[in-house]
Write a protein that holds these residues in place. Structure first.
Motif, PDB file in Angstrom:
ATOM      1  N   ARG A 350       0.856  -1.189   0.000  1.00 56.12           N
ATOM      2  CA  ARG A 350       0.000   0.000   0.000  1.00 56.12           C
ATOM      3  C   ARG A 350       0.883   1.226   0.000  1.00 56.12           C
ATOM      4  O   ARG A 350       2.078   1.158   0.252  1.00 56.12           O
ATOM      5  N   LYS A 351       0.290   2.364  -0.239  1.00 62.15           N
ATOM      6  CA  LYS A 351       1.057   3.607  -0.256  1.00 62.15           C
ATOM      7  C   LYS A 351       1.638   3.911   1.115  1.00 62.15           C
ATOM      8  O   LYS A 351       2.680   4.544   1.224  1.00 62.15           O
ATOM      9  N   GLU A 355       2.631   0.083   6.964  1.00 63.54           N
ATOM     10  CA  GLU A 355       1.768  -1.082   7.156  1.00 63.54           C
ATOM     11  C   GLU A 355       2.626  -2.257   7.620  1.00 63.54           C
ATOM     12  O   GLU A 355       3.626  -2.595   7.010  1.00 63.54           O
TER      13      GLU A 355
END
Length: 373
Positions: A350-351, A355
């Motif tokens: 993900r950007k 995460e």
């Protein structure tokens, strides 16, 4: 030995206009620990060190040393040693006079400060150059003088900002060994800033990895390498291979067609990270329990005890590091890459690089949980 100071950073923030250079840093440094702030340029590590030193005022948060808050204490009253990349020596003073300078500022008598300066120069093995001027010394010798000056008043906490950044590789490595010796001998607490991951891995008891003003992970060098908690750390620490793909029903499928078990992983775009030393290059069919990729050798580099092999595959170029005891493949050879499923770490792609890993397919090495606070 000097009893090293304990340091605590609590919710530390530094904003410039609307942008946060440091965003809610929490970090504990133990007495006598060598802790490195590691990250790319602009990640907030030097700003954090500057707030510890008192050169930069935090926008919020607290700096606590040995239980006493020093957030608003002027730099010269914090009693911290500081070593910069540019040495900052006075060219018109001798080496001994440079080392004496912090003692003069503290009103130490001439005879006493001369004795202490020579003792500090003895520590860095430069006592015989006490009467030389900085311009007569090499870059490495000047940095050792700067280190002696930082240690001469026996600080319990030493801050170092890219101290070896301007030196050539061979000299940098020699001074790293010297610094490790001094740290063990003196027992002081060291907070060291660098963007060089190899330097951080060599020197540190623990490393705090910075990214975009935050700490991604704190841990020992082995923990960061073997058990990265985020995709950023996995890619930033050490060399790695990345497979882009998708997780569906606890199975990762790469764009090149490799299928890897991903127990506990969340469905969606993902990246599998595999360390080069976890891969094997085979000319025969792999065993059924192993993952495999077909490819063609692009380049083989001899590194002494290791070979570094680049292989073109449907998932892009893969890097293998292996010993030299077996016959090496040659450029152009068709080969298979093999690895056990547990060698891969699966991360959501993900950007938001912070995460955390959704799936480790097995523990790569024994480790304890890092003590990030």
């Amino acid at each position: 030995m000097i009893s090293g100071a304990e340091l605590r950073l609590s919710e530390l923030v530094k904003r410039y206009g609307g942008a946060s250079a440091v965003d809610r840093i929490n970090l504990d440094v133990a007495s006598g620990e060598f802790l490195t702030l590691l990250g790319p340029s602009g990640s907030g590590k030097t700003t954090t060190l500057s707030m510890i030193a008192g050169f930069t005022e935090p926008s919020a948060g607290r700096v606590v040393c040995d239980g006493q808050e020093i957030t608003s204490v002027p730099p010269h009253k914090r009693g911290l040693g500081m070593v910069f990349q540019n040495y900052s020596l006075f060219p018109h003073l001798t080496v001994r006079e440079n080392v004496e300078f912090p003692l003069r500022q503290r009103g130490v008598a001439k005879a006493k400060r001369s004795e202490q300066a020579l003792q500090a120069l003895e520590l860095v093995e430069l006592r015989e150059r006490a009467n030389a001027k900085p311009g007569q010394l090499s870059g490495g010798q000047q940095q050792r003088v700067a280190l002696a000056r930082a240690l001469v008043f026996e600080p319990r906490l030493l801050l170092m900002d890219e101290p070896f950044g301007a030196l050539d590789r061979a000299l940098r490595e020699r001074l790293q060994i010297e610094l490790r010796r001094l740290h063990k001998e003196l027992g002081i607490t060291v907070v060291f800033v660098t963007h060089d991951q190899e330097e951080a891995l060599t020197l540190s008891d623990r490393i705090a990895v910075f990214n975009e003003g935050r700490i991604e992970q704190v841990g020992t060098p082995a923990e960061l390498y073997e058990r990265p908690e985020t995709l950023f750390v996995a890619r930033f620490i050490g060399e790695s291979n990345s497979l882009q793909g998708q997780v569906t029903e606890e199975r990762f499928q790469s764009e090149g067609g490799v299928s890897i078990p991903a127990p506990g992983a969340v469905d969606g775009p993902s990246v599998a990270i595999i360390r080069p030393e976890r891969l094997r290059v085979l000319n025969t069919r792999v065993e059924a329990e192993e993952c495999a990729l077909h490819g063609r050798v692009r380049d083989v580099t001899f590194l002494g005890a290791q070979l570094r092999i680049e292989i073109d595959t449907p998932d892009g170029i893969m890097i293998v590091r292996t010993g030299t005891e077996n016959p090496a493949p040659q450029s152009g050879d068709a080969v298979q890459l093999s690895w056990l499923p547990g060698a891969a770490a699966i991360f959501p792609h993900r950007k938001d690089a912070r995460e955390t890993s959704s799936s480790w397919t097995e523990t790569l090495a024994p480790s304890t949980s890092s003590s990030q606070s």
